[in-house]
Motif scaffolding. Structure first.
Motif, PDB file in Angstrom:
ATOM      1  N   GLY A 167       0.815  -1.197   0.000  1.00 39.52           N
ATOM      2  CA  GLY A 167       0.000   0.000   0.000  1.00 39.52           C
ATOM      3  C   GLY A 167       0.857   1.259   0.000  1.00 39.52           C
ATOM      4  O   GLY A 167       2.068   1.218  -0.172  1.00 39.52           O
ATOM      5  N   THR A 168       0.201   2.384   0.223  1.00 35.50           N
ATOM      6  CA  THR A 168       0.895   3.676   0.183  1.00 35.50           C
ATOM      7  C   THR A 168       0.814   4.437   1.493  1.00 35.50           C
ATOM      8  O   THR A 168       1.413   5.504   1.621  1.00 35.50           O
ATOM      9  N   GLU A 169       0.085   3.924   2.471  1.00 31.10           N
ATOM     10  CA  GLU A 169      -0.094   4.619   3.749  1.00 31.10           C
ATOM     11  C   GLU A 169       1.120   4.339   4.629  1.00 31.10           C
ATOM     12  O   GLU A 169       1.346   3.227   5.092  1.00 31.10           O
ATOM     13  N   LEU A 170       1.927   5.376   4.851  1.00 31.21           N
ATOM     14  CA  LEU A 170       3.246   5.186   5.454  1.00 31.21           C
ATOM     15  C   LEU A 170       3.188   4.638   6.875  1.00 31.21           C
ATOM     16  O   LEU A 170       4.017   3.801   7.257  1.00 31.21           O
ATOM     17  N   LEU A 171       2.241   5.091   7.674  1.00 27.60           N
ATOM     18  CA  LEU A 171       2.167   4.591   9.050  1.00 27.60           C
ATOM     19  C   LEU A 171       1.725   3.126   9.063  1.00 27.60           C
ATOM     20  O   LEU A 171       2.150   2.354   9.927  1.00 27.60           O
ATOM     21  N   GLY A 172       0.915   2.737   8.091  1.00 23.13           N
ATOM     22  CA  GLY A 172       0.559   1.327   7.957  1.00 23.13           C
ATOM     23  C   GLY A 172       1.764   0.488   7.572  1.00 23.13           C
ATOM     24  O   GLY A 172       1.957  -0.627   8.085  1.00 23.13           O
ATOM     25  N   ILE A 173       2.587   1.016   6.659  1.00 24.03           N
ATOM     26  CA  ILE A 173       3.813   0.315   6.266  1.00 24.03           C
ATOM     27  C   ILE A 173       4.744   0.178   7.469  1.00 24.03           C
ATOM     28  O   ILE A 173       5.373  -0.865   7.679  1.00 24.03           O
ATOM     29  N   LEU A 201       3.679  10.210  13.668  1.00 25.01           N
ATOM     30  CA  LEU A 201       4.732   9.201  13.639  1.00 25.01           C
ATOM     31  C   LEU A 201       5.079   8.704  15.039  1.00 25.01           C
ATOM     32  O   LEU A 201       5.170   7.488  15.270  1.00 25.01           O
ATOM     33  N   LYS A 202       5.270   9.625  15.984  1.00 27.15           N
ATOM     34  CA  LYS A 202       5.658   9.210  17.336  1.00 27.15           C
ATOM     35  C   LYS A 202       4.605   8.299  17.957  1.00 27.15           C
ATOM     36  O   LYS A 202       4.931   7.292  18.606  1.00 27.15           O
ATOM     37  N   ALA A 203       3.337   8.623  17.746  1.00 29.12           N
ATOM     38  CA  ALA A 203       2.260   7.801  18.302  1.00 29.12           C
ATOM     39  C   ALA A 203       2.231   6.431  17.648  1.00 29.12           C
ATOM     40  O   ALA A 203       2.000   5.409  18.315  1.00 29.12           O
ATOM     41  N   ALA A 204       2.483   6.372  16.331  1.00 26.02           N
ATOM     42  CA  ALA A 204       2.484   5.097  15.621  1.00 26.02           C
ATOM     43  C   ALA A 204       3.627   4.201  16.090  1.00 26.02           C
ATOM     44  O   ALA A 204       3.450   2.990  16.275  1.00 26.02           O
ATOM     45  N   ILE A 205       4.801   4.797  16.294  1.00 25.68           N
ATOM     46  CA  ILE A 205       5.938   4.024  16.792  1.00 25.68           C
ATOM     47  C   ILE A 205       5.643   3.516  18.201  1.00 25.68           C
ATOM     48  O   ILE A 205       5.879   2.340  18.514  1.00 25.68           O
ATOM     49  N   ALA A 206       5.112   4.390  19.044  1.00 26.56           N
ATOM     50  CA  ALA A 206       4.792   3.987  20.421  1.00 26.56           C
ATOM     51  C   ALA A 206       3.784   2.839  20.429  1.00 26.56           C
ATOM     52  O   ALA A 206       3.905   1.900  21.231  1.00 26.56           O
ATOM     53  N   SER A 208       3.304   0.546  18.001  1.00 28.87           N
ATOM     54  CA  SER A 208       3.964  -0.676  17.529  1.00 28.87           C
ATOM     55  C   SER A 208       4.857  -1.278  18.604  1.00 28.87           C
ATOM     56  O   SER A 208       4.882  -2.493  18.796  1.00 28.87           O
ATOM     57  N   VAL A 209       5.593  -0.416  19.303  1.00 26.08           N
ATOM     58  CA  VAL A 209       6.491  -0.902  20.355  1.00 26.08           C
ATOM     59  C   VAL A 209       5.687  -1.466  21.522  1.00 26.08           C
ATOM     60  O   VAL A 209       6.045  -2.494  22.107  1.00 26.08           O
ATOM     61  N   ARG A 210       4.603  -0.812  21.842  1.00 31.27           N
ATOM     62  CA  ARG A 210       3.739  -1.307  22.922  1.00 31.27           C
ATOM     63  C   ARG A 210       3.150  -2.678  22.554  1.00 31.27           C
ATOM     64  O   ARG A 210       3.092  -3.590  23.386  1.00 31.27           O
ATOM     65  N   ASP A 211       2.731  -2.839  21.313  1.00 33.92           N
ATOM     66  CA  ASP A 211       2.151  -4.110  20.870  1.00 33.92           C
ATOM     67  C   ASP A 211       3.168  -5.243  20.911  1.00 33.92           C
ATOM     68  O   ASP A 211       2.838  -6.386  21.254  1.00 33.92           O
ATOM     69  N   SER A 212       4.405  -4.944  20.535  1.00 33.76           N
ATOM     70  CA  SER A 212       5.433  -5.993  20.482  1.00 33.76           C
ATOM     71  C   SER A 212       6.113  -6.223  21.815  1.00 33.76           C
ATOM     72  O   SER A 212       6.621  -7.316  22.082  1.00 33.76           O
TER      73      SER A 212
END
Length: 362
Positions: A167-173, A201-206, A208-212
């Motif tokens: 896809g093209t949605e960067l936060l999804g990638i 971006l910061k929220a998306a990273i947080a 992903s890190v929280r999920d993993s």
């Protein structure tokens, strides 16, 4: 053996999901699962980062494995092992053994990259690798390499590429690529690529890190590079400023950034495995470039002089998407600020070639 049957599977080479390769991996008794590994993913930069890690580890270990893609000339280039020459003939032998050992119904379902990944694990187990550097092929969550059990994971950059699959949605990638992280283990984030301009971006990273449940180390915070040094400030470890010297003087900025990721990973790993020498004790030798370099460092802002009566200098780069082209163009402008450099460009038709050409023309 010329691998024609295997290469023919590339026509339908992207098959989401890990169920097929997990079943085959289990049927083969999970080869090399117990061998320490690092997963290296990202849109751009994972090849050079993998190569730098492989080279650093070779200063302490006798049998360091590297699985990468694509190959330049020989299929066997995807499978490298310090101390062993892995040839096409050897890979063909392992491929035939794989076909003999896999139930036919499992083999028929596997993609090209899934089979290549299984071959890699079998070869690395066969030659008793001390460590595996595993380059992620595409995406992260559903990439075949993600069946491994890495001690640490790396995401070098996040940009748009392989849009038909990611896809093209960067936060999804970003979420897909960060899915190679493991709970309680380091995730080194290279903080590069088009995603760096995204709001949220910061929220998306947080998230992903929280999920993993991974432990995040970020370039620009725990490690970074300046014009003269690589700076390491990982929590609980010795603060280091490693001079950029030897073969790395004049290196493109994006390669220095990737080198800082590799150095940060190595410092962390040497701190948890005392069989590996501290990075500050191997750094001078590493920077001489005397040790064998992997094929993943070929074509990364590589300087080449032609063998002819009138030798000519060339700068070669394998950038294959707009973000990679931007990084390469920026490095060329820094080296030749007042010159237009003639170039020869070759791009596969499935790439965003108009956009790439516009960037290189500028």
């Amino acid at each position: 053996m010329n691998f024609e049957e295997l290469f023919a599977r590339r026509a339908s080479h992207i098959k989401p999901g890990l169920e097929r390769i997990r079943k085959s991996f289990d049927a083969l008794a999970r080869p090399a699962l117990g061998t320490p590994a690092v997963l290296v993913g990202g849109t751009n930069g994972k090849g050079s980062t993998s190569g730098f890690i492989w080279s650093l580890l070779n200063h302490s270990a006798r049998r360091v494995a590297l699985y990468s893609s694509p190959h330049l000339a020989d299929f066997s280039e995807r499978f490298q092992m310090s101390g062993h020459a892995i040839t096409d003939a050897l890979v063909a032998e392992e491929y035939e053994r794989l076909l003999a050992d896999l139930p036919a119904d499992l083999n028929e379902e596997l993609s090209f990259f899934e089979i290549a990944t299984l071959i890699a694990f079998r070869l690395f187990e066969r030659f008793d690798a001390d460590f595996q550097v595993l380059e992620v092929g595409l995406g992260g969550r559903w990439d075949a390499t993600n069946i491994s059990d890495p001690l640490a994971s790396i995401v070098v950059s996040v940009s748009r590429d392989h849009k038909e699959y990611l896809g093209t949605e960067l936060l999804g990638i970003l979420h897909e690529k960060f899915a190679i992280a493991r709970s309680g283990r380091p995730l080194f984030w290279g903080a590069q690529g088009e995603v760096m301009e995204e709001s949220g971006l910061k929220a998306a990273i947080a998230e992903s890190v929280r999920d993993s449940g991974a432990i995040l180390y970020t370039r620009g915070e725990e490690f970074w590079t300046s014009a003269e040094s690589i700076h390491l400030r990982l929590p609980g470890l010795k603060a280091l400023d490693l001079p950029i010297k030897g073969i790395f003087i004049g290196t493109a900025e994006y390669l220095r950034k990737n080198l800082s990721i590799a150095a940060a990973f190595y410092q962390w790993y040497a701190s948890v495995n005392k069989d590996y020498k501290p990075i500050e004790t191997i750094w001078d030798d590493f920077c001489t470039g005397d040790s064998k370099a992997p094929v993943t460092l070929v074509g990364r802002a590589q300087r080449v002089i032609s063998r002819s009566d009138e030798p000519r200098k060339f700068l070669i780069d394998v950038c294959h998407n707009p973000d990679g082209a931007r990084a390469f163009a920026a490095s060329v402008k820094l080296q030749f600020p007042d010159r237009k450099i003639p170039g020869f460009v070759s791009i596969l038709k499935d790439k965003d070639y108009d956009h790439i050409l516009d960037i290189l023309r500028s």
